[in-house]
Motif scaffolding. Structure first.
Motif, PDB file in Angstrom:
ATOM      1  N   VAL A  80       0.863  -1.176   0.000  1.00  0.00           N
ATOM      2  CA  VAL A  80       0.000   0.000   0.000  1.00  0.00           C
ATOM      3  C   VAL A  80       0.899   1.225   0.000  1.00  0.00           C
ATOM      4  O   VAL A  80       1.724   1.409   0.890  1.00  0.00           O
ATOM      5  CB  VAL A  80      -0.918   0.011   1.236  1.00  0.00           C
ATOM      6  N   ARG A  81       0.737   2.028  -1.009  1.00  0.00           N
ATOM      7  CA  ARG A  81       1.527   3.253  -1.103  1.00  0.00           C
ATOM      8  C   ARG A  81       0.720   4.402  -0.513  1.00  0.00           C
ATOM      9  O   ARG A  81      -0.493   4.465  -0.701  1.00  0.00           O
ATOM     10  CB  ARG A  81       1.862   3.548  -2.557  1.00  0.00           C
ATOM     11  N   PRO A  82       1.406   5.328   0.157  1.00  0.00           N
ATOM     12  CA  PRO A  82       0.668   6.480   0.684  1.00  0.00           C
ATOM     13  C   PRO A  82       0.112   7.314  -0.464  1.00  0.00           C
ATOM     14  O   PRO A  82       0.749   7.454  -1.510  1.00  0.00           O
ATOM     15  CB  PRO A  82       1.714   7.260   1.485  1.00  0.00           C
ATOM     16  N   ARG A  83      -1.063   7.819  -0.263  1.00  0.00           N
ATOM     17  CA  ARG A  83      -1.709   8.618  -1.311  1.00  0.00           C
ATOM     18  C   ARG A  83      -1.186  10.046  -1.296  1.00  0.00           C
ATOM     19  O   ARG A  83      -0.931  10.615  -0.245  1.00  0.00           O
ATOM     20  CB  ARG A  83      -3.210   8.626  -1.097  1.00  0.00           C
ATOM     21  N   ARG A  84      -1.033  10.589  -2.491  1.00  0.00           N
ATOM     22  CA  ARG A  84      -0.645  11.992  -2.589  1.00  0.00           C
ATOM     23  C   ARG A  84      -1.875  12.849  -2.335  1.00  0.00           C
ATOM     24  O   ARG A  84      -2.976  12.490  -2.754  1.00  0.00           O
ATOM     25  CB  ARG A  84      -0.108  12.301  -3.977  1.00  0.00           C
ATOM     26  N   PRO A  85      -1.686  13.988  -1.692  1.00  0.00           N
ATOM     27  CA  PRO A  85      -2.844  14.864  -1.487  1.00  0.00           C
ATOM     28  C   PRO A  85      -3.332  15.414  -2.831  1.00  0.00           C
ATOM     29  O   PRO A  85      -2.536  15.689  -3.729  1.00  0.00           O
ATOM     30  CB  PRO A  85      -2.318  15.979  -0.586  1.00  0.00           C
ATOM     31  N   VAL A  86      -4.607  15.529  -2.955  1.00  0.00           N
ATOM     32  CA  VAL A  86      -5.201  16.046  -4.183  1.00  0.00           C
ATOM     33  C   VAL A  86      -5.179  17.564  -4.134  1.00  0.00           C
ATOM     34  O   VAL A  86      -5.618  18.180  -3.164  1.00  0.00           O
ATOM     35  CB  VAL A  86      -6.647  15.536  -4.329  1.00  0.00           C
ATOM     36  N   THR A  87      -4.643  18.175  -5.177  1.00  0.00           N
ATOM     37  CA  THR A  87      -4.647  19.647  -5.242  1.00  0.00           C
ATOM     38  C   THR A  87      -5.833  20.074  -6.071  1.00  0.00           C
ATOM     39  O   THR A  87      -6.015  19.648  -7.214  1.00  0.00           O
ATOM     40  CB  THR A  87      -3.344  20.177  -5.880  1.00  0.00           C
ATOM     41  N   ARG A  88      -6.640  20.905  -5.467  1.00  0.00           N
ATOM     42  CA  ARG A  88      -7.852  21.364  -6.153  1.00  0.00           C
ATOM     43  C   ARG A  88      -7.670  22.820  -6.545  1.00  0.00           C
ATOM     44  O   ARG A  88      -7.235  23.649  -5.746  1.00  0.00           O
ATOM     45  CB  ARG A  88      -9.065  21.190  -5.273  1.00  0.00           C
ATOM     46  N   THR A  89      -8.032  23.120  -7.767  1.00  0.00           N
ATOM     47  CA  THR A  89      -7.954  24.501  -8.250  1.00  0.00           C
ATOM     48  C   THR A  89      -9.348  24.920  -8.706  1.00  0.00           C
ATOM     49  O   THR A  89     -10.123  24.079  -9.188  1.00  0.00           O
ATOM     50  CB  THR A  89      -6.954  24.598  -9.424  1.00  0.00           C
ATOM     51  N   PRO A  90      -9.634  26.173  -8.580  1.00  0.00           N
ATOM     52  CA  PRO A  90     -10.971  26.617  -9.019  1.00  0.00           C
ATOM     53  C   PRO A  90     -11.124  26.460 -10.527  1.00  0.00           C
ATOM     54  O   PRO A  90     -10.159  26.581 -11.288  1.00  0.00           O
ATOM     55  CB  PRO A  90     -11.022  28.097  -8.626  1.00  0.00           C
ATOM     56  N   VAL A  91     -12.321  26.141 -10.936  1.00  0.00           N
ATOM     57  CA  VAL A  91     -12.622  25.956 -12.344  1.00  0.00           C
ATOM     58  C   VAL A  91     -13.471  27.140 -12.815  1.00  0.00           C
ATOM     59  O   VAL A  91     -14.464  27.488 -12.181  1.00  0.00           O
ATOM     60  CB  VAL A  91     -13.387  24.624 -12.579  1.00  0.00           C
ATOM     61  N   ARG A  92     -13.077  27.726 -13.908  1.00  0.00           N
ATOM     62  CA  ARG A  92     -13.807  28.867 -14.455  1.00  0.00           C
ATOM     63  C   ARG A  92     -14.947  28.348 -15.314  1.00  0.00           C
ATOM     64  O   ARG A  92     -14.758  27.518 -16.196  1.00  0.00           O
ATOM     65  CB  ARG A  92     -12.870  29.735 -15.285  1.00  0.00           C
ATOM     66  N   VAL A  93     -16.138  28.832 -15.036  1.00  0.00           N
ATOM     67  CA  VAL A  93     -17.325  28.392 -15.761  1.00  0.00           C
ATOM     68  C   VAL A  93     -17.836  29.564 -16.591  1.00  0.00           C
ATOM     69  O   VAL A  93     -17.990  30.671 -16.115  1.00  0.00           O
ATOM     70  CB  VAL A  93     -18.439  27.926 -14.789  1.00  0.00           C
ATOM     71  N   GLY A  94     -18.139  29.316 -17.863  1.00  0.00           N
ATOM     72  CA  GLY A  94     -18.768  30.305 -18.726  1.00  0.00           C
ATOM     73  C   GLY A  94     -17.912  31.146 -19.546  1.00  0.00           C
ATOM     74  O   GLY A  94     -16.870  31.421 -19.798  1.00  0.00           O
TER      75      GLY A  94
END
Length: 94
Positions: A80-94
């Motif tokens: 079991v490998r440690p999971r990398r943290p997920v980086t979330r960025t804002p998504v531009r809509v429209g």
């Protein structure tokens, strides 16, 4: 010797009188059905001379009469490998 899944066995008359002509047999499963002491039910494939499966069978044999030709590969432990943290960025809509 109690076979395990993946073992290749040489099944002869010493395992059961039905095997007057010996066969090679690759085990899929060993049943836990109640039997006489020292006897087992095996599911698997009958193999030809080149090791290819030619017939699926269930056989009833004496475990002491089986000869192992090739054992199943050793089981590997799952790493079991440690999971990398997920980086979330804002998504531009429209």
């Amino acid at each position: 010797m109690l076979p395990r899944s993946g073992d290749v066995l040489h099944v002869t008359r010493t395992a059961s009188v039905q095997f007057l002509r010996p066969i090679m047999f690759r085990v899929i499963r060993v049943h836990d059905w109640p039997t006489y002491d020292g006897w087992v039910w095996l599911d698997g494939y009958e193999l030809n001379a080149s090791g290819d499966a030619v017939n699926r069978r269930s056989i009833y044999v004496q475990a002491a009469g089986l000869r192992e030709l090739r054992s199943a590969p050793a089981t590997r432990q799952h790493t079991v490998r440690p999971r990398r943290p997920v980086t979330r960025t804002p998504v531009r809509v429209g």
